[in-house]
Design a protein around this motif. Sequence first.
Motif, short mmCIF file in Angstrom:
data_model
loop_
_atom_site.label_atom_id
_atom_site.label_comp_id
_atom_site.label_asym_id
_atom_site.label_seq_id
_atom_site.Cartn_x
_atom_site.Cartn_y
_atom_site.Cartn_z
N GLY A 72 0.80 -1.21 0.00
CA GLY A 72 0.00 0.00 0.00
C GLY A 72 0.83 1.26 0.00
O GLY A 72 2.08 1.21 -0.04
N VAL A 73 0.14 2.39 0.03
CA VAL A 73 0.80 3.69 0.13
C VAL A 73 0.19 4.47 1.29
O VAL A 73 -0.94 4.19 1.73
N ASP A 74 0.92 5.44 1.79
CA ASP A 74 0.41 6.33 2.84
C ASP A 74 -0.90 6.97 2.35
O ASP A 74 -0.95 7.56 1.27
N GLU A 75 -1.93 6.86 3.16
CA GLU A 75 -3.25 7.31 2.72
C GLU A 75 -3.33 8.82 2.51
O GLU A 75 -4.27 9.31 1.85
N ASP A 76 -2.38 9.56 3.03
CA ASP A 76 -2.40 11.02 2.89
C ASP A 76 -1.42 11.53 1.84
O ASP A 76 -1.27 12.74 1.67
N PHE A 77 -0.74 10.61 1.13
CA PHE A 77 0.26 11.05 0.17
C PHE A 77 -0.37 11.84 -0.98
O PHE A 77 0.17 12.87 -1.39
N ALA A 78 -1.49 11.39 -1.50
CA ALA A 78 -2.13 12.10 -2.62
C ALA A 78 -2.49 13.52 -2.22
O ALA A 78 -2.30 14.47 -3.02
N ALA A 79 -2.99 13.71 -1.01
CA ALA A 79 -3.33 15.06 -0.54
C ALA A 79 -2.08 15.91 -0.40
O ALA A 79 -2.10 17.12 -0.69
N PHE A 80 -0.98 15.30 0.02
CA PHE A 80 0.30 16.03 0.12
C PHE A 80 0.76 16.47 -1.27
O PHE A 80 1.20 17.62 -1.44
N VAL A 81 0.66 15.60 -2.25
CA VAL A 81 1.04 15.94 -3.62
C VAL A 81 0.23 17.13 -4.11
O VAL A 81 0.77 18.08 -4.71
N ASP A 82 -1.07 17.11 -3.85
CA ASP A 82 -1.94 18.22 -4.27
C ASP A 82 -1.53 19.53 -3.59
O ASP A 82 -1.51 20.60 -4.22
N ALA A 83 -1.21 19.45 -2.29
CA ALA A 83 -0.85 20.64 -1.53
C ALA A 83 0.46 21.25 -2.04
O ALA A 83 0.61 22.48 -2.12
N ILE A 84 1.42 20.39 -2.40
CA ILE A 84 2.69 20.87 -2.95
C ILE A 84 2.47 21.51 -4.31
O ILE A 84 3.02 22.58 -4.63
N ALA A 85 1.64 20.87 -5.14
CA ALA A 85 1.36 21.42 -6.48
C ALA A 85 0.67 22.77 -6.38
O ALA A 85 0.93 23.68 -7.19
N THR A 86 -0.21 22.94 -5.40
CA THR A 86 -0.91 24.21 -5.22
C THR A 86 0.07 25.34 -4.94
O THR A 86 -0.14 26.49 -5.37
N ARG A 87 1.15 25.04 -4.25
CA ARG A 87 2.18 26.04 -3.97
C ARG A 87 3.08 26.31 -5.17
O ARG A 87 3.86 27.26 -5.16
N GLY A 88 3.00 25.46 -6.17
CA GLY A 88 3.88 25.62 -7.33
C GLY A 88 5.27 25.05 -7.10
O GLY A 88 6.20 25.36 -7.86
N TRP A 89 5.41 24.21 -6.09
CA TRP A 89 6.70 23.59 -5.80
C TRP A 89 6.84 22.28 -6.56
O TRP A 89 5.85 21.64 -6.91
N GLU A 90 8.07 21.89 -6.78
CA GLU A 90 8.34 20.64 -7.50
C GLU A 90 8.55 19.50 -6.51
O GLU A 90 9.29 19.63 -5.53
N LEU A 91 7.92 18.37 -6.79
CA LEU A 91 8.11 17.17 -5.97
C LEU A 91 8.69 16.07 -6.85
O LEU A 91 8.15 15.75 -7.92
N THR A 92 9.79 15.50 -6.40
CA THR A 92 10.47 14.45 -7.15
C THR A 92 10.71 13.26 -6.23
O THR A 92 11.21 13.42 -5.11
N ILE A 93 10.35 12.08 -6.70
CA ILE A 93 10.65 10.86 -5.96
C ILE A 93 12.07 10.42 -6.30
O ILE A 93 12.41 10.24 -7.47
N VAL A 94 12.90 10.30 -5.26
CA VAL A 94 14.27 9.81 -5.44
C VAL A 94 14.41 8.56 -4.57
O VAL A 94 14.28 8.63 -3.35
N SER A 95 14.67 7.44 -5.19
CA SER A 95 14.61 6.17 -4.48
C SER A 95 15.80 5.29 -4.81
O SER A 95 16.21 5.19 -5.97
#
Length: 221
Positions: A72-95
């Motif tokens: 599974g994934v963290d149930e709040d991750f999608a909301a975090f992605v939306d919140a970051i996008a609203t700010r205009g910030w870039e989110l990158t997964i580095v794994s």
Amino acid sequence: MAVWSVLCDFDGTISTADVTDTLLEAFGKSDWREIEAEWLAGRIGSRVCMQQQIACLDASKEELDESIDAIGVDEDFAAFVDAIATRGWELTIVSDGLDYAIRRILRRHHLPALSYYANRLVQVGVRSWKLDSPYADTACSSASGMCKCAFACRARAVGSKVLMIGDGRSDFCVAGSADLVFAKGSLITHCFDKCLPHVSISGFSDAIRMIPVLAGREPVV
């Protein structure tokens, strides 16, 4: 107002379990644990460890898919992605994990298309696999398959502040290059021990609550 570049680990941070560990527990030949011990003792780097362990897998693609699909994934991750996008910030997964698993898990959970960088899982036989590391760096101090510090340097080069979100050893090095760390798991202890600016989180619900603080002023930790 600060502009943040968000670098986010995947295994155990976005996902609820470490994908590689899950696959090795299910399909790894017995010597994968000995390889793990060599890495934990500091005798080999994480890239060599991962390459040798992936070579220990004895599984068909269908078996791997079934095991990956149970993660599974963290149930709040999608909301975090939306919140970051609203700010205009870039989110990158580095794994330092597996690109195939990241892509499959993100799609399965209907998450938005995100930039992600990871080791490349390659099938070389019906039940055999290898690992390529296109984002390795010979100068990487942790000899990782994914040099996360390089991504932090790129973000700084364009004037962004760097927020790192992670949970374990693959994040220790880049934590020292970030302006702020949202830390889970053993990364919390590392940040305490190294006096690194960080916020301890249990998941992305905590991270979401910190976003107005990041947007409004310099972090005070």
